[in-house]
Motif scaffolding. Structure first.
Motif, PDB file in Angstrom:
ATOM      1  N   THR A  96     -75.350  17.342  12.336  1.00 52.80           N
ATOM      2  CA  THR A  96     -76.155  16.267  11.661  1.00 52.80           C
ATOM      3  C   THR A  96     -76.971  15.572  12.842  1.00 52.80           C
ATOM      4  OG1 THR A  96     -74.896  15.866   9.744  1.00 52.80           O
ATOM      5  CG2 THR A  96     -75.804  14.041  10.531  1.00 52.80           C
ATOM      6  N   ILE A  97     -78.288  15.181  12.726  1.00 54.30           N
ATOM      7  CA  ILE A  97     -78.889  14.479  13.642  1.00 54.30           C
ATOM      8  C   ILE A  97     -79.386  13.032  13.318  1.00 54.30           C
ATOM      9  CG2 ILE A  97     -80.852  14.500  15.155  1.00 54.30           C
ATOM     10  CD1 ILE A  97     -79.049  16.932  15.404  1.00 54.30           C
ATOM     11  N   VAL A 103     -82.829  19.724  20.515  1.00 50.79           N
ATOM     12  CA  VAL A 103     -81.365  19.532  20.434  1.00 50.79           C
ATOM     13  C   VAL A 103     -81.152  21.033  20.709  1.00 50.79           C
ATOM     14  CG1 VAL A 103     -79.260  19.533  18.950  1.00 50.79           C
ATOM     15  CG2 VAL A 103     -81.392  18.064  18.515  1.00 50.79           C
ATOM     16  N   PRO A 104     -80.085  21.314  21.802  1.00 48.52           N
ATOM     17  CA  PRO A 104     -79.988  22.805  22.162  1.00 48.52           C
ATOM     18  C   PRO A 104     -79.497  23.454  20.891  1.00 48.52           C
ATOM     19  CG  PRO A 104     -78.520  21.109  23.573  1.00 48.52           C
ATOM     20  CD  PRO A 104     -79.173  20.442  22.311  1.00 48.52           C
ATOM     21  N   ARG A 105     -80.262  24.751  20.856  1.00 48.38           N
ATOM     22  CA  ARG A 105     -80.003  25.490  19.660  1.00 48.38           C
ATOM     23  C   ARG A 105     -78.804  25.858  19.295  1.00 48.38           C
ATOM     24  NH1 ARG A 105     -83.059  27.979  16.458  1.00 48.38           N
ATOM     25  NH2 ARG A 105     -84.698  27.271  17.066  1.00 48.38           N
ATOM     26  N   SER A 106     -77.938  25.912  20.256  1.00 46.90           N
ATOM     27  CA  SER A 106     -76.304  26.299  20.149  1.00 46.90           C
ATOM     28  C   SER A 106     -75.584  25.481  19.274  1.00 46.90           C
ATOM     29  CB  SER A 106     -75.745  26.467  21.493  1.00 46.90           C
ATOM     30  OG  SER A 106     -75.585  25.359  22.109  1.00 46.90           O
ATOM     31  N   ILE A 107     -76.159  24.138  19.079  1.00 52.39           N
ATOM     32  CA  ILE A 107     -75.487  23.145  18.307  1.00 52.39           C
ATOM     33  C   ILE A 107     -76.332  22.727  17.186  1.00 52.39           C
ATOM     34  CG2 ILE A 107     -73.878  22.593  20.334  1.00 52.39           C
ATOM     35  CD1 ILE A 107     -75.619  19.810  20.100  1.00 52.39           C
ATOM     36  N   PHE A 108     -77.817  22.964  17.235  1.00 55.34           N
ATOM     37  CA  PHE A 108     -78.457  22.501  16.219  1.00 55.34           C
ATOM     38  C   PHE A 108     -78.055  22.655  14.818  1.00 55.34           C
ATOM     39  CE2 PHE A 108     -82.549  20.381  15.013  1.00 55.34           C
ATOM     40  CZ  PHE A 108     -83.074  21.232  14.114  1.00 55.34           C
ATOM     41  N   VAL A 123     -80.686   4.079  12.219  1.00 58.18           N
ATOM     42  CA  VAL A 123     -82.008   4.062  11.528  1.00 58.18           C
ATOM     43  C   VAL A 123     -81.942   5.093  10.728  1.00 58.18           C
ATOM     44  CG1 VAL A 123     -84.389   3.897  12.173  1.00 58.18           C
ATOM     45  CG2 VAL A 123     -82.852   2.896  13.568  1.00 58.18           C
ATOM     46  N   ALA A 124     -81.841   6.239  11.082  1.00 57.77           N
ATOM     47  CA  ALA A 124     -82.025   7.548  10.245  1.00 57.77           C
ATOM     48  C   ALA A 124     -81.164   8.504  10.541  1.00 57.77           C
ATOM     49  CB  ALA A 124     -83.443   7.769  10.205  1.00 57.77           C
ATOM     50  N   THR A 125     -80.952   9.506   9.605  1.00 61.22           N
ATOM     51  CA  THR A 125     -80.175  10.564   9.440  1.00 61.22           C
ATOM     52  C   THR A 125     -80.600  11.743   8.589  1.00 61.22           C
ATOM     53  OG1 THR A 125     -77.960   9.158   9.619  1.00 61.22           O
ATOM     54  CG2 THR A 125     -77.869  11.564   8.880  1.00 61.22           C
ATOM     55  N   VAL A 126     -80.370  12.936   9.277  1.00 69.45           N
ATOM     56  CA  VAL A 126     -80.907  14.157   8.743  1.00 69.45           C
ATOM     57  C   VAL A 126     -79.587  15.180   8.679  1.00 69.45           C
ATOM     58  CG1 VAL A 126     -82.305  15.051  10.428  1.00 69.45           C
ATOM     59  CG2 VAL A 126     -82.494  16.004   8.248  1.00 69.45           C
ATOM     60  N   THR A 127     -79.249  15.714   7.810  1.00 71.03           N
ATOM     61  CA  THR A 127     -78.153  16.610   7.794  1.00 71.03           C
ATOM     62  C   THR A 127     -78.468  18.093   8.091  1.00 71.03           C
ATOM     63  OG1 THR A 127     -78.101  17.225   5.650  1.00 71.03           O
ATOM     64  CG2 THR A 127     -76.882  15.172   5.914  1.00 71.03           C
ATOM     65  N   GLY A 128     -77.623  18.964   8.239  1.00 71.48           N
ATOM     66  CA  GLY A 128     -78.034  20.259   8.582  1.00 71.48           C
ATOM     67  C   GLY A 128     -78.793  21.007   7.088  1.00 71.48           C
ATOM     68  N   ALA A 129     -78.412  20.559   5.906  1.00 71.58           N
ATOM     69  CA  ALA A 129     -79.129  20.843   5.010  1.00 71.58           C
ATOM     70  C   ALA A 129     -80.186  20.314   4.576  1.00 71.58           C
ATOM     71  CB  ALA A 129     -77.973  20.723   3.808  1.00 71.58           C
ATOM     72  N   GLY A 130     -80.737  19.238   5.365  1.00 75.83           N
ATOM     73  CA  GLY A 130     -82.001  18.529   5.321  1.00 75.83           C
ATOM     74  C   GLY A 130     -82.093  17.524   4.301  1.00 75.83           C
TER      75      GLY A 130
END
Length: 119
Positions: free
Chosen positions: A33-34, A24-29, A48-55
């Protein structure tokens, strides 16, 4: 143009493993939430799966106990480790970066990577 780059798909036998990566581009990473979605032929796209900015991680019931999502902040990469694969896991897998922390909110998609599980 924001571009997410997926890799790691392929052909594997049932019971095998694959590891998908999404850069993911660092500018938005850090503000994103991915998500990993998948879409099989003639099916709707499935989260299928999610990971937030907080992990914090969330997995669909269909993959719990088999898939793991993780976030590598140093390399602005999210990985989906897929173990004990089944033929019904066959699909194109897409990663998406989403944020509502900015105005306007955004969702960016990768181009997808094919996963095929043979029985």
């Amino acid at each position: 143009q924001v571009q997410l780059v997926e890799s790691g798909g392929g052909l594997v036998q049932a019971g095998g493993s694959l590891r998908l990566s999404c850069v993911v581009p660092r500018s938005i990473f850090t503000i994103s939430t991915i998500h990993w979605h998948r879409q099989a032929p003639e099916n709707q796209r499935e989260l299928v799966a999610t990971v937030t900015g907080a992990g914090r991680t969330i997995l669909a019931d269909s993959v719990k106990g088999r898939f793991t999502i993780s976030r590598d902040n140093a390399n602005n990469t999210v990985c989906l480790q897929m173990n004990s694969l089944k033929p019904e896991d066959t699909a194109v897998y897409f990663c998406a970066a989403q944020s509502t922390l900015v105005t306007p909110p955004f969702t960016y998609w990768g181009q997808g990577t094919q996963v095929t599980v043979s029985s």
